[in-house]
Write an enzyme that holds these catalytic residues in place. Structure first.
Site, PDB file in Angstrom:
ATOM      1  N   GLU A  16       0.316  -1.083   0.013  1.00 36.22           N
ATOM      2  CA  GLU A  16      -0.300   0.207   0.480  1.00 36.22           C
ATOM      3  C   GLU A  16       1.483   1.253   0.094  1.00 36.22           C
ATOM      4  O   GLU A  16       2.203   1.123  -0.157  1.00 36.22           O
ATOM      5  CB  GLU A  16      -0.948   0.027   1.222  1.00 36.22           C
ATOM      6  CG  GLU A  16      -2.270  -0.061   0.720  1.00 36.22           C
ATOM      7  CD  GLU A  16      -3.120   1.039   0.095  1.00 36.22           C
ATOM      8  OE1 GLU A  16      -2.386   1.790  -0.103  1.00 36.22           O
ATOM      9  OE2 GLU A  16      -4.759   0.575   0.345  1.00 36.22           O
ATOM     10  N   ARG A  98      -7.019   0.861  13.289  1.00 35.25           N
ATOM     11  CA  ARG A  98      -5.309   1.192  13.694  1.00 35.25           C
ATOM     12  C   ARG A  98      -5.562   2.204  11.545  1.00 35.25           C
ATOM     13  O   ARG A  98      -6.752   2.401  11.392  1.00 35.25           O
ATOM     14  CB  ARG A  98      -5.235   0.086  12.623  1.00 35.25           C
ATOM     15  CG  ARG A  98      -5.549  -0.465  10.896  1.00 35.25           C
ATOM     16  CD  ARG A  98      -4.611  -1.599   9.925  1.00 35.25           C
ATOM     17  NE  ARG A  98      -4.868  -2.554   9.329  1.00 35.25           N
ATOM     18  CZ  ARG A  98      -4.718  -1.816   8.173  1.00 35.25           C
ATOM     19  NH1 ARG A  98      -4.769  -0.708   7.955  1.00 35.25           N
ATOM     20  NH2 ARG A  98      -5.545  -2.267   7.056  1.00 35.25           N
ATOM     21  N   ASN A 100      -4.737   3.786   7.978  1.00 32.86           N
ATOM     22  CA  ASN A 100      -4.519   3.109   6.771  1.00 32.86           C
ATOM     23  C   ASN A 100      -4.394   4.559   5.978  1.00 32.86           C
ATOM     24  O   ASN A 100      -2.841   4.653   6.263  1.00 32.86           O
ATOM     25  CB  ASN A 100      -5.960   3.321   6.376  1.00 32.86           C
ATOM     26  CG  ASN A 100      -5.680   2.349   5.309  1.00 32.86           C
ATOM     27  OD1 ASN A 100      -5.825   1.079   5.497  1.00 32.86           O
ATOM     28  ND2 ASN A 100      -6.791   2.549   4.376  1.00 32.86           N
ATOM     29  N   ASP A 118     -12.844  -3.652  14.421  1.00 31.62           N
ATOM     30  CA  ASP A 118     -13.427  -4.116  15.229  1.00 31.62           C
ATOM     31  C   ASP A 118     -14.039  -3.553  15.699  1.00 31.62           C
ATOM     32  O   ASP A 118     -13.698  -2.115  16.312  1.00 31.62           O
ATOM     33  CB  ASP A 118     -12.409  -5.104  15.813  1.00 31.62           C
ATOM     34  CG  ASP A 118     -13.866  -6.025  16.558  1.00 31.62           C
ATOM     35  OD1 ASP A 118     -15.425  -5.974  16.573  1.00 31.62           O
ATOM     36  OD2 ASP A 118     -13.269  -6.198  18.192  1.00 31.62           O
ATOM     37  N   ASN A 145      -9.260   5.900   2.941  1.00 35.25           N
ATOM     38  CA  ASN A 145      -8.557   5.852   1.523  1.00 35.25           C
ATOM     39  C   ASN A 145      -8.171   7.020   0.857  1.00 35.25           C
ATOM     40  O   ASN A 145      -7.229   7.975   1.611  1.00 35.25           O
ATOM     41  CB  ASN A 145      -9.558   4.469   1.503  1.00 35.25           C
ATOM     42  CG  ASN A 145      -8.315   3.671   1.353  1.00 35.25           C
ATOM     43  OD1 ASN A 145      -7.253   3.544   1.131  1.00 35.25           O
ATOM     44  ND2 ASN A 145      -8.953   2.533   1.758  1.00 35.25           N
ATOM     45  N   ASP A 195     -10.080   2.555  -3.661  1.00 36.47           N
ATOM     46  CA  ASP A 195      -8.987   2.424  -2.397  1.00 36.47           C
ATOM     47  C   ASP A 195      -8.138   3.810  -3.007  1.00 36.47           C
ATOM     48  O   ASP A 195      -8.414   4.703  -2.820  1.00 36.47           O
ATOM     49  CB  ASP A 195      -7.995   0.698  -2.850  1.00 36.47           C
ATOM     50  CG  ASP A 195      -7.277   0.684  -1.495  1.00 36.47           C
ATOM     51  OD1 ASP A 195      -6.358   1.021  -0.010  1.00 36.47           O
ATOM     52  OD2 ASP A 195      -7.653  -0.503  -0.896  1.00 36.47           O
TER      53      ASP A 195
END
Length: 291
Positions: A16, A98, A100, A118, A145, A195
């Site tokens: 990524e 988290r 990204n 989660d 994103n 994305d």
């Protein structure tokens, strides 16, 4: 339809965040699930740095240090000593999130967003690190994103993946503030999931489609797909412009979640690909850590 070529068979779990480093003429990219920051020479030679947390994004500072968004906040990483220094965790109360995607704006502010692994939809956000302090820019996201700034530095583009929307915000580059957003493209379900993203010098967006096997060039003014670049991996994660003339599109992909049978069909999943699009594109900016 164009076709991307394999540059480096990284077999990354989830490559990524490609960033072109003009000064060193190399591509910096991360393997999120592999917990690495990588430096790839255009000839195909890669240097890997392992960290203890998942690495959502990484940018270079003007000092040469690397700034990363990890599981537990934003950090500064010293390349030579390999020391990691915590800056701030804006989501200490959200252990299911988290960091990204992230990148720097033309003034050297580091924008980085989080995603919900989660927890509840809409419980992630986009943050800005500037002058060593973190502020909240966009709330209500689920998978923060793709980010891009237009060449005139007046517009900011942003993707919250589950919405399938690309939003455009008026952007005050001096103040680093956003105006009211408008949706400039909504991806059909059969496109895959929008994305990572970059922008070319003609103002057209290049968007990677996870589970879509391609990068699409999109005109945000008339919401049309102008070109599709086929990639030999289903999970295409992001892209950026690079090379001496900023005319090479670097494309990252992932292999995590693929069965052995699926990987037999796409053995280069997790690799870094290139494509010559016939246009030049946005440079990658560094974080201003000179203060």
């Amino acid at each position: 339809m164009g076709k991307a070529e394999l540059l480096y068979d990284a077999k990354a779990k989830l490559a990524e965040g490609p960033v072109w480093d003009e000064d060193n003429e190399q591509l910096m990219w991360v393997d999120i699930e592999g917990k690495t920051v990588n430096f790839l020479d255009p000839s195909g030679k890669n240097e890997e740095h392992s960290l203890e947390q998942r690495v959502g994004c990484a940018v270079r500072g003007m000092s040469g240090d690397v700034y990363v968004g990890l599981d537990n906040g934003l950090y500064r990483y010293e390349l030579e000593s390999k020391k990691l220094h915590s800056i701030h965790d804006p989501e200490e109360d959200k252990p299911g999130n988290r960091f990204n995607d992230g990148k720097c704006d033309p003034k050297g502010r580091f924008y980085a967003g989080t995603m919900v692994l989660d927890g509840d939809d809409g419980d992630a956000a986009l943050y800005c690190l500037s002058g060593g302090k973190v502020s909240t820019v966009v709330t209500g996201a689920t998978i923060s994103n793709g980010l891009a700034w237009d060449e005139r530095k007046e517009v900011f583009y942003y993707i919250d993946t589950p919405t399938h929307e690309i939003r455009r915000y008026p952007y005050d580059v001096e103040a680093g503030t956003l105006g009211e957003p408008e949706v400039v493209f909504t991806a059909p379900d059969d496109f895959g999931h929008p994305d990572g993203m970059t922008i070319d010098d003609e103002g057209k967006l290049w968007v990677a489609f996870f589970d879509g096997g391609c990068v699409r060039r999109i005109c945000p003014d008339d919401q049309k797909v102008l070109e599709t670049v086929d990639v030999a991996a289903t999970n295409v994660t992001s892209c950026c412009f690079g090379g001496k003339n900023m005319d090479v599109l670097y494309i990252t992909t992932g292999r995590e979640g693929k069965s052995d049978e699926e990987l037999e069909q796409e053995p280069h999943a997790g690799g870094i690909f290139t494509y010559s699009p016939g246009v030049t594109g946005a440079k990658s900016y560094r974080y201003d850590d000179r203060a």
